[in-house]
Write an enzyme that holds these catalytic residues in place. Structure first.
Site, PDB file in Angstrom:
ATOM      1  CG  HIS A 163      -1.931   1.046   1.266  1.00  0.00           C
ATOM      2  ND1 HIS A 163      -3.287   0.774   1.254  1.00  0.00           N
ATOM      3  CD2 HIS A 163      -1.838   2.405   1.308  1.00  0.00           C
ATOM      4  CE1 HIS A 163      -3.959   1.909   1.304  1.00  0.00           C
ATOM      5  NE2 HIS A 163      -3.098   2.927   1.337  1.00  0.00           N
ATOM      6  CG  HIS A 173      -1.071   6.992  -1.282  1.00  0.00           C
ATOM      7  ND1 HIS A 173      -2.330   7.130  -1.836  1.00  0.00           N
ATOM      8  CD2 HIS A 173      -1.236   6.237  -0.159  1.00  0.00           C
ATOM      9  CE1 HIS A 173      -3.211   6.517  -1.071  1.00  0.00           C
ATOM     10  NE2 HIS A 173      -2.576   5.951  -0.045  1.00  0.00           N
ATOM     11  CD  GLN A 196      -7.093  11.026  -1.020  1.00  0.00           C
ATOM     12  OE1 GLN A 196      -5.917  10.697  -1.095  1.00  0.00           O
ATOM     13  NE2 GLN A 196      -7.824  10.759   0.050  1.00  0.00           N
ATOM     14  CG  HIS A 216      -7.437   4.083   0.890  1.00  0.00           C
ATOM     15  ND1 HIS A 216      -6.901   3.699  -0.303  1.00  0.00           N
ATOM     16  CD2 HIS A 216      -6.490   4.820   1.531  1.00  0.00           C
ATOM     17  CE1 HIS A 216      -5.675   4.187  -0.385  1.00  0.00           C
ATOM     18  NE2 HIS A 216      -5.397   4.875   0.706  1.00  0.00           N
ATOM     19  CD  GLU A 246      -6.250   6.309   6.355  1.00  0.00           C
ATOM     20  OE1 GLU A 246      -6.613   6.424   5.171  1.00  0.00           O
ATOM     21  OE2 GLU A 246      -5.107   6.636   6.753  1.00  0.00           O
ATOM     22  CG  ASP A 282      -0.473   5.085   3.576  1.00  0.00           C
ATOM     23  OD1 ASP A 282      -0.928   5.079   2.419  1.00  0.00           O
ATOM     24  OD2 ASP A 282      -1.113   5.538   4.540  1.00  0.00           O
TER      25      ASP A 282
END
Ligand code: FE2
Length: 405
Positions: free
Chosen positions: A31, A33, A126, A184, A187, A283
Site C-alpha cells: 500500500h 501513494h 481519493q 481504503h 480509515e 503508505d
C-alpha cells in the site's frame, strides 16, 4: 528464476559471499501513494496531523501535477525502496484528478522501472466515488487506461448509504474489467464506520474470494470485541487481506482524542491469530499525510510489531511474513514467490545474521536482486569501534551474534 539451491553450484556464475548472513525473498509493500510522494510542504505543511487536512493539501497540490513531476518523484522513491530490499509494490493513483495525470505518470513509471521493481497500480478515488458525478466515470476510465486494481474509499462518501453504493460500484467495475479490489476502508477512529464487513460480504457474493485487499481499517481498533470476533470470521471466509499502515496510522489516528489516545491500527495480532491474511504498507514518504520515511519495509515492520505488540520470540520470528509471503498471497503470486526452485529470483541479502538482528538493527541490505540481476548493492561503511578487551578497533557489523537464534 531460482534454478538450483545447494552448495557448489555451476561454475562461471557470479558469487556473492554473504558471510553467513541471511537471505530473504524480496520485500513487498502492499500500500503506497507514489503520486503524492515527496511533495511535503508544497504548497504547505499539514499542521493538524489529520487525514482530512492531508486530503485538503493534496487537493491543492494535485492541480499542478505533470507526468514528469510524477516520474521524477516516484522514481526517486522507488530507488529508495529498492535500496532497502523492496522488489514489488502496490501503489494508488488518485483518479479524482480530472486530467488523470496521476495514472499517466504512474503507468510511465511502472514501465520505466519494470526490470528493477514490480509496480502494480490501483485506481484510487481519493475524494470519493459518489461525492462528485464525474468521479465514477474517472474511476472507470483509469481502469480502461490499464491500471491493475480498483480502489474505493467508502468512509469518505457523504453517507453510509453512499459508502455501500460506492463498494457496489467498485465491484461492478472490477468484475467488468477482471481486476482485483484494493480499497481504503474505514480509515477513521469512528467505531461506527463498518464498511469492511460490506467489502467482505461483496467478496463472497461476487465470487471475489482471495481477490480483495482492504487498506488501513483503523476503525477496527475501536470496535467492540464481540463485533470484532464476527468480523475476523467474515474476513477469513472472504479471503480479504487486511493491509495495515503502521507508520502513517500511528501518526494520523487518535488526533481527535485527548487521553488516553487510541493507537488506531488494524488489529494485526488478532487478525493473524484468527487466520486472516495481513500484509503491510509504507503508505507515504514525506507527503501531506506523513513527514518522514525512507522507503524501508523493515522500518514499517519495526513499527508494526511495536504498535501491534507482536514482540514475543515466535511472533518476531514470523513477523517477516507480513512483508514477504503474506503480501505474495495478496498479489496471488504465491507459487512463484520465495526461496525455492522455480520461484522468481527476487532476493535480499540482509546485513544481519538472523531475523531478530535484521529487525533490531535495520541495516541497509548488502544486495538486492530482481529476477536474477543485482539492482542494489551496498558496502557498509567501515565502522570501527574500540574494544577495550584487546584495545583494537573492530567492525561490529561483522561480528557473529553471541547467541545463535
Ligand atoms: Fe493510503
Amino acid at each position: 528464476m531460482i534454478s538450483e539451491i545447494g552448495a557448489n553450484l555451476k561454475d562461471g556464475a557470479e558469487v556473492i559471499d554473504a558471510g553467513g548472513r541471511i537471505v530473504s525473498p524480496g520485500f513487498m509493500d502492499m500500500h503506497f501513494h507514489l503520486d503524492s510522494v515527496l511533495t511535503m510542504g508544497d504548497p504547505r505543511y499539514n499542521e493538524s496531523g489529520t487525514l482530512l487536512e492531508g486530503i485538503e493539501i493534496w487537493a491543492e497540490r494535485k492541480r499542478k501535477l505533470s507526468v514528469s513531476d510524477i516520474v521524477q518523484r516516484a522514481g526517486k522513491a522507488l530507488r529508495l525502496m529498492v535500496a532497502h530490499g523492496t522488489t514489488a509494490i502496490r501503489t494508488h493513483a488518485d483518479v479524482t484528478d480530472p486530467t488523470l495525470t496521476t495514472v499517466k505518470g504512474l503507468l510511465e513509471v511502472k514501465k520505466l522501472y519494470q526490470n528493477i521493481i514490480d509496480v502494480q497500480i490501483t485506481a484510487f478515488p481519493q475524494d470519493g466515488i459518489l461525492t462528485d458525478p464525474a468521479n465514477l466515470e474517472l474511476l472507470e476510465k483509469a481502469v480502461e487506461m490499464g491500471v491493475d486494481n480498483v480502489g474505493m474509499i467508502p468512509h469518505i462518501e457523504h453517507t453510509r448509504e453512499d459508502g455501500v453504493k460506492s463498494i457496489e460500484e467498485a465491484f461492478r467495475i472490477a468484475k467488468t474489467y477482471d481486476r482485483d479490489i484494493d480499497g481504503h476502508v474505514d480509515e477513521t477512529d469512528d467505531e461506527q464506520s463498518r464498511f469492511l464487513e460490506v467489502v467482505a460480504s461483496y467478496a463472497i457474493k461476487e465470487n471475489y474470494v482471495g481477490r480483495v485487499a482492504a487498506g488501513h481499517c483503523t476503525a477496527m481498533h475501536s470496535y467492540n470485541d464481540a463485533y470484532a470476533a464476527k468480523l475476523y470470521r467474515l474476513l477469513k471466509k472472504a479471503g480479504v487481506t487486511v493491509v495495515a499502515n503502521p507508520l502513517i496510522n500511528i501518526h494520523l489516528q487518535g488526533r481527535f482524542d485527548t487521553y488516553p489516545k487510541r493507537r488506531g491500527m488494524a488489529r494485526v495480532k488478532e487478525l493473524l491469530n484468527n487466520g486472516v491474511n495481513v500484509a503491510l504498507g509504507h503508505d507515504c514518504i514525506m507527503d501531506p499525510w506523513y513527514p518522514l520515511g525512507r522507503g524501508d519495509m523493515v522500518q514499517v515492520l519495526f513499527m508494526a510489531v511495536h504498535v501491534g505488540q507482536l514482540m514475543s520470540y515466535s511472533e518476531l520470528k514470523q513477523a517477516f511474513n507480513l512483508i514477504t509471503y503474506n503480501a505474495a498471497k495478496t498479489l496471488r503470486i504465491g507459487d512463484k514467490y520465495g526461496i525455492k526452485v522455480g520461484a522468481q529470483a527476487d532476493l535480499v541479502v540482509l546485513d544481519a545474521f538472523d531475523e531478530l538482528e535484521a529487525l533490531a538493527f535495520q541495516r541497509t541490505p548488502l544486495y538486492v536482486i530482481k529476477r536474477g540481476r543485482i539492482v542494489s548493492k551496498n558496502t557498509p561503511e567501515e565502522t570501527q569501534v574500540l574494544n577495550p578487551e584487546n584495545n583494537q578497533f573492530t567492525n561490529p557489523r561483522k561480528e557473529q551474534p553471541i547467541l545463535r537464534r
